[in-house]
Design a protein around this motif. Structure first.
Motif, PDB file in Angstrom:
ATOM      1  N   ALA A  19       0.808  -1.205   0.000  1.00  0.00           N
ATOM      2  CA  ALA A  19       0.000   0.000   0.000  1.00  0.00           C
ATOM      3  C   ALA A  19       0.839   1.251   0.000  1.00  0.00           C
ATOM      4  N   ALA A 122      -0.911   8.576   6.470  1.00  0.00           N
ATOM      5  CA  ALA A 122      -0.714   8.495   5.022  1.00  0.00           C
ATOM      6  C   ALA A 122       0.724   8.827   4.652  1.00  0.00           C
ATOM      7  N   GLN A 142      -0.732   6.827  -0.254  1.00  0.00           N
ATOM      8  CA  GLN A 142      -1.466   5.721   0.358  1.00  0.00           C
ATOM      9  C   GLN A 142      -1.871   6.145   1.757  1.00  0.00           C
ATOM     10  N   PRO A 148      -4.145  -0.769   4.892  1.00  0.00           N
ATOM     11  CA  PRO A 148      -4.504   0.083   3.759  1.00  0.00           C
ATOM     12  C   PRO A 148      -5.799  -0.339   3.097  1.00  0.00           C
ATOM     13  N   VAL A 151      -6.279   1.425  -3.415  1.00  0.00           N
ATOM     14  CA  VAL A 151      -5.789   2.723  -3.874  1.00  0.00           C
ATOM     15  C   VAL A 151      -5.432   2.621  -5.350  1.00  0.00           C
ATOM     16  N   THR A 152      -5.561   3.733  -6.059  1.00  0.00           N
ATOM     17  CA  THR A 152      -5.127   3.829  -7.448  1.00  0.00           C
ATOM     18  C   THR A 152      -4.092   4.932  -7.530  1.00  0.00           C
ATOM     19  N   ASN A 153      -2.910   4.594  -8.085  1.00  0.00           N
ATOM     20  CA  ASN A 153      -1.816   5.551  -8.231  1.00  0.00           C
ATOM     21  C   ASN A 153      -1.403   5.647  -9.690  1.00  0.00           C
ATOM     22  N   THR A 170      -3.808  -0.065  -9.738  1.00  0.00           N
ATOM     23  CA  THR A 170      -4.704  -0.218  -8.590  1.00  0.00           C
ATOM     24  C   THR A 170      -4.145  -1.308  -7.695  1.00  0.00           C
TER      25      THR A 170
END
Length: 188
Positions: A19, A122, A142, A148, A151-153, A170
């Motif tokens: 994460a 975070a 994150q 966690p 999440v999409t980065n 993702t």
């Protein structure tokens, strides 16, 4: 730092490894420690025409989707600056990538996160995924460390066959040390 605090931080680091990935590198992979098993080459991610949930490397409009399972092998939280959790502490992680849980490695990943928001627990993270033919770099925030949420980065670039890559990754936590990473790659 007390020994129990170090153990607690190590557990937290393992739980949040994927994460908090800041830089993800995917390469040809192999067993940990650089040992190679010459009996069988690593299986490449599989391709599915329907792009369904079993797809490991499937075409998508304007690019493709690569889905792998990340198995955390190293997760270490570094207590930097003030003792205890503080801004600037880091989490460093790495492990193998597989097409499915239990399959042979198809690559590896590594990265780190820097804690920048104590209230939301975070951090800014980088992750590098190393697969056959190149690497994919990912960056983003994150929250929720050590437990966690998905999440999409952003995919910020790559090398080799991913040299012009962009898109997004993702991350979904399956267990504390196993995550599903889905790369929606365009521009490769």
């Amino acid at each position: 730092m007390m020994k129990t605090g170090r153990q607690r931080m190590r557990h937290a680091a393992l739980a949040t490894g994927a994460a908090v990935v800041v830089s993800l590198t995917l390469s040809g992979g192999g067993p940990p420690g650089g040992r190679q098993d010459h009996t069988q080459a690593p299986a490449p991610p599989t391709v599915s025409k329907d792009g369904g949930s079993q797809a490991k490397d499937a075409p998508v409009r304007g690019g493709r989707t690569i889905r792998v399972t990340a198995n955390l092998q190293v997760g270490e939280e570094l207590d930097l600056g003030a003792q205890g959790r503080s801004v600037g502490d880091q989490f460093v992680f790495s492990g193998n990538l597989r097409s499915r849980p239990g399959d042979r490695p198809v690559g590896r990943f590594g990265g780190f996160c820097v804690i920048n928001d104590l209230q939301r627990n975070a951090g800014e993270c980088s992750l590098t995924a190393v697969l056959e033919g190149g690497q994919i770099a990912v960056q983003g925030e994150q929250a929720g460390i050590p437990t966690p949420s998905p999440v999409t980065n952003a995919i910020t670039g790559g090398t080799g066959k991913f040299r012009n890559a962009h898109g997004q990754m993702t991350l979904r936590v399956l267990t504390a040390s196993t995550w599903e990473l889905t790369f929606h790659v365009t521009g490769h």
